[in-house]
Design a protein around this motif. Structure first.
Motif, mmCIF file in Angstrom:
data_model
loop_
_atom_site.group_PDB
_atom_site.id
_atom_site.type_symbol
_atom_site.label_atom_id
_atom_site.label_comp_id
_atom_site.label_asym_id
_atom_site.label_seq_id
_atom_site.Cartn_x
_atom_site.Cartn_y
_atom_site.Cartn_z
ATOM 1 N N ARG A 106 -7.858 -1.372 0.579
ATOM 2 C CA ARG A 106 -7.770 -1.146 -0.873
ATOM 3 C C ARG A 106 -9.118 -0.688 -1.440
ATOM 4 N NH1 ARG A 106 -3.447 -2.202 -3.736
ATOM 5 N NH2 ARG A 106 -1.735 -3.279 -2.719
ATOM 6 N N GLN A 119 -6.361 -5.769 4.335
ATOM 7 C CA GLN A 119 -5.781 -5.231 3.102
ATOM 8 C C GLN A 119 -6.879 -5.004 2.056
ATOM 9 O OE1 GLN A 119 -2.897 -4.494 0.015
ATOM 10 N NE2 GLN A 119 -2.042 -5.142 1.929
ATOM 11 N N LEU A 172 0.854 -1.189 0.000
ATOM 12 C CA LEU A 172 0.000 0.000 0.000
ATOM 13 C C LEU A 172 0.891 1.241 0.000
ATOM 14 C CD1 LEU A 172 -2.696 -1.036 2.636
ATOM 15 C CD2 LEU A 172 -3.002 -0.858 0.158
#
Length: 155
Positions: free
Chosen positions: A144, A140, A91
């Motif tokens: 995202r 995650q 990220l």
């Protein structure tokens, strides 16, 4: 691995000995380390870091569990370190990713939605670590998704 080194790694610099919420303490130590040490990692380096930390975590968590006669000792928080790193890997690096990654990861690690809790049943260090890896994957994906949503509406 010598006993003191194994305990230092497995408890993430002894943060696992925190009297309240040792998993949160271990995740916090890892979040600070991530923020200050991982700003320049490229994709290949992330893969190497994740692989190395994962293997060390499985070994260390399993060895400490056996040494202490506990299936998943609360003092062992290297699994939270791996889960947090899975949360923020690849990220964009920023304070806000570190912060929100910490909060989102702790949520999924504590809530343990399906099938995360079932992974705890795996033997030794595998069961200790893989549920946190799964919580990191869930985290995650959520981060995202939020980033994509924000990008779509802010250009």
């Amino acid at each position: 691995m010598a006993g003191t080194a194994r305990r230092s790694i497995g408890t993430v610099l002894f943060s696992g000995y925190a009297p309240i919420a040792p998993g949160t303490a271990g995740s916090a130590v890892t979040a600070v380390a991530y923020y200050y040490l991982c700003a320049s990692l490229n994709s290949v380096e992330w893969v190497l870091v994740l692989g190395a930390v994962f293997l060390v975590a499985v070994y260390t968590a399993g060895a400490l569990g056996a040494e202490w006669g506990e299936e998943d000792p609360g003092r062992v928080v290297i699994d939270e370190a791996v889960g947090y790193l899975v949360t923020v890997a690849f990220l964009p690096h920023s304070f806000w990713i570190a912060f929100w990654g910490f909060l989102v990861f702790r949520f999924f690690d504590i809530a343990k939605p399906v099938p995360i809790r079932r992974l705890e049943g795996l033997p030794g260090g595998w069961g200790i670590v893989l549920d946190d890896v799964a919580a990191g994957i869930y985290s995650q994906i959520l981060i995202r998704g939020v980033l994509a949503f924000m990008l779509a509406f802010t250009g």
